[in-house]
Design an enzyme around this catalytic site. Structure first.
Site, PDB file in Angstrom:
ATOM      1  N   LYS A  83      22.901 -40.201 -84.068  1.00 43.69           N
ATOM      2  CA  LYS A  83      23.687 -38.961 -84.156  1.00 43.69           C
ATOM      3  C   LYS A  83      24.079 -38.452 -82.769  1.00 43.69           C
ATOM      4  CE  LYS A  83      20.567 -36.484 -86.305  1.00 43.69           C
ATOM      5  NZ  LYS A  83      19.465 -37.450 -86.524  1.00 43.69           N
ATOM      6  N   ARG A 109      18.841 -29.566 -91.932  1.00 45.72           N
ATOM      7  CA  ARG A 109      17.868 -30.623 -92.159  1.00 45.72           C
ATOM      8  C   ARG A 109      17.025 -30.368 -93.395  1.00 45.72           C
ATOM      9  NH1 ARG A 109      17.312 -32.685 -86.522  1.00 45.72           N
ATOM     10  NH2 ARG A 109      15.941 -34.462 -86.588  1.00 45.72           N
ATOM     11  N   ARG A 163      13.937 -45.697 -76.805  1.00 48.15           N
ATOM     12  CA  ARG A 163      15.007 -44.830 -76.303  1.00 48.15           C
ATOM     13  C   ARG A 163      14.640 -44.202 -74.964  1.00 48.15           C
ATOM     14  NH1 ARG A 163      17.326 -40.498 -80.382  1.00 48.15           N
ATOM     15  NH2 ARG A 163      15.239 -39.614 -80.425  1.00 48.15           N
ATOM     16  N   ARG A 179      11.567 -38.995 -74.329  1.00 51.12           N
ATOM     17  CA  ARG A 179      11.205 -37.734 -74.975  1.00 51.12           C
ATOM     18  C   ARG A 179       9.753 -37.770 -75.427  1.00 51.12           C
ATOM     19  NH1 ARG A 179      15.846 -36.590 -79.331  1.00 51.12           N
ATOM     20  NH2 ARG A 179      14.010 -36.146 -80.584  1.00 51.12           N
ATOM     21  N   ARG A 229       8.167 -38.209 -88.170  1.00 52.97           N
ATOM     22  CA  ARG A 229       9.562 -37.730 -88.240  1.00 52.97           C
ATOM     23  C   ARG A 229      10.346 -38.459 -89.317  1.00 52.97           C
ATOM     24  NH1 ARG A 229      11.013 -38.786 -82.291  1.00 52.97           N
ATOM     25  NH2 ARG A 229      13.170 -38.315 -82.843  1.00 52.97           N
TER      26      ARG A 229
HETATM   27  P1  ADP Z   1      16.029 -36.747 -83.909  1.00 50.76           P
HETATM   28  O1  ADP Z   1      17.254 -36.658 -84.773  1.00 50.76           O
HETATM   29  O2  ADP Z   1      15.992 -37.990 -83.096  1.00 50.76           O
HETATM   30  O3  ADP Z   1      14.747 -36.544 -84.679  1.00 50.76           O
HETATM   31  P2  ADP Z   1      16.486 -34.078 -82.712  1.00 50.76           P
HETATM   32  O4  ADP Z   1      16.692 -33.864 -81.277  1.00 50.76           O
HETATM   33  O5  ADP Z   1      17.643 -33.806 -83.626  1.00 50.76           O
HETATM   34  O6  ADP Z   1      16.017 -35.592 -82.831  1.00 50.76           O
HETATM   35  O7  ADP Z   1      15.250 -33.198 -83.241  1.00 50.76           O
HETATM   36  C1  ADP Z   1      14.002 -33.211 -82.597  1.00 50.76           C
HETATM   37  C2  ADP Z   1      13.021 -32.314 -83.336  1.00 50.76           C
HETATM   38  O8  ADP Z   1      13.483 -30.947 -83.306  1.00 50.76           O
HETATM   39  C3  ADP Z   1      12.852 -32.605 -84.827  1.00 50.76           C
HETATM   40  O9  ADP Z   1      11.904 -33.618 -85.059  1.00 50.76           O
HETATM   41  C4  ADP Z   1      12.398 -31.244 -85.363  1.00 50.76           C
HETATM   42  O10 ADP Z   1      11.037 -31.018 -85.105  1.00 50.76           O
HETATM   43  C5  ADP Z   1      13.186 -30.268 -84.517  1.00 50.76           C
HETATM   44  N1  ADP Z   1      14.448 -29.907 -85.200  1.00 50.76           N
HETATM   45  C6  ADP Z   1      15.702 -30.266 -84.826  1.00 50.76           C
HETATM   46  N2  ADP Z   1      16.625 -29.789 -85.686  1.00 50.76           N
HETATM   47  C7  ADP Z   1      15.943 -29.106 -86.645  1.00 50.76           C
HETATM   48  C8  ADP Z   1      16.303 -28.394 -87.829  1.00 50.76           C
HETATM   49  N3  ADP Z   1      17.586 -28.290 -88.231  1.00 50.76           N
HETATM   50  N4  ADP Z   1      15.314 -27.830 -88.557  1.00 50.76           N
HETATM   51  C9  ADP Z   1      14.036 -27.906 -88.189  1.00 50.76           C
HETATM   52  N5  ADP Z   1      13.618 -28.570 -87.110  1.00 50.76           N
HETATM   53  C10 ADP Z   1      14.547 -29.169 -86.331  1.00 50.76           C
END
Ligand code: ADP
Ligand code: ZN
Length: 208
Positions: free
Chosen positions: A13, A86, A120, A150, A161
């Site tokens: 993404k 999400r 990554r 990260r 996750r």
């Molecule tokens: P990835 O898609 O690789 O998991 P992100 O950077 O989108 O990475 O998200 C990292 C973390 O941030 C998620 O695992 C979650 O804990 C938190 N997070 C991100 N977006 C949301 C969301 N919309 N709702 C709840 N938690 C979120």
């Protein structure tokens, strides 16, 4: 255009978002980036978010919806939501304060995801690489800054996750399907550029 990017962790993404925002002039809104910025600045939201992110869980809906709502208030024009919504609750909330045109679902075989995320390496500029293609380089090709991993890109957290995604986020595929807004781009071992070509075909078609 108001677009949601949906996909499992590691589906690409963020990588696609950087390309889409440049080409289609959309504001990139990433909840993950916003949480990481808050963690870095040591804000209250950051402290709260960190405990969930480190456990591979989702940050609570109320906090997450609020930061997205606030950042959308500052945008006029098109945007790209990366990592939001999400959960079904977040999707229903979003419907109350925004009108989305399209949900682009990046669908990658689950078996590829663990290796992708654990390998990554990212840059503060938003660029993202996989160790297998870096040839030992430790700086960003685009801007020269040092690359890093990260905190949540370790096998244990990644497994959590992925489970969180299946349970809480995957139902959104149906949610947007029923609204007639879903377009799925299926990809396996294609390069990011190849995936972007498919994404462009969808978005250009939609833009007409
Ligand atoms: P990835 O898609 O690789 O998991 P992100 O950077 O989108 O990475 O998200 C990292 C973390 O941030 C998620 O695992 C979650 O804990 C938190 N997070 C991100 N977006 C949301 C969301 N919309 N709702 C709840 N938690 C979120
Ligand atoms: Zn960079």
């Amino acid at each position: 255009m108001k677009i949601i990017l949906l996909g499992a962790p590691g589906a690409g993404k963020g990588t696609q978002a950087v390309r889409i925002q440049e080409k289609f002039q959309l504001k990139h809104i990433s909840t993950g980036d916003m949480f990481r910025a808050n963690i870095k600045e040591g804000t209250e939201i950051g402290k709260l978010a960190k405990s969930y992110i480190d456990a591979g869980k989702l940050v609570p809906d109320d906090v997450t919806c609020e930061i997205v709502k606030q950042s959308l208030e500052k945008v006029n024009g098109g945007y790209l939501l990366d990592g939001f919504p999400r959960t079904l609750f977040q999707a229903e909330e979003l419907d109350k304060f925004a009108e989305i045109d399209l949900c682009l679902n990046i669908d990658v075989d689950t078996s590829l995801l663990l290796d992708r995320i654990c390998g990554r390496r990212v840059c503060a500029c938003g660029a993202s690489y996989h160790v297998s293609t870096l040839g030992g380089k430790t700086t960003c090709e685009k801007c020269g800054k040092p690359l890093y991993q990260r905190d949540d890109d370790n096998p244990e957290t990644v497994k959590a996750r992925l489970a969180t995604y299946e349970k809480q986020t995957a139902p959104l595929v149906d949610y947007y399907g029923k609204q007639g807004k879903l377009v799925t781009v299926k990809c396996g071992t294609e390069t990011p550029d190849e995936v972007f070509e498919k994404v462009c075909a969808v978005l250009e078609n939609f833009n007409k």
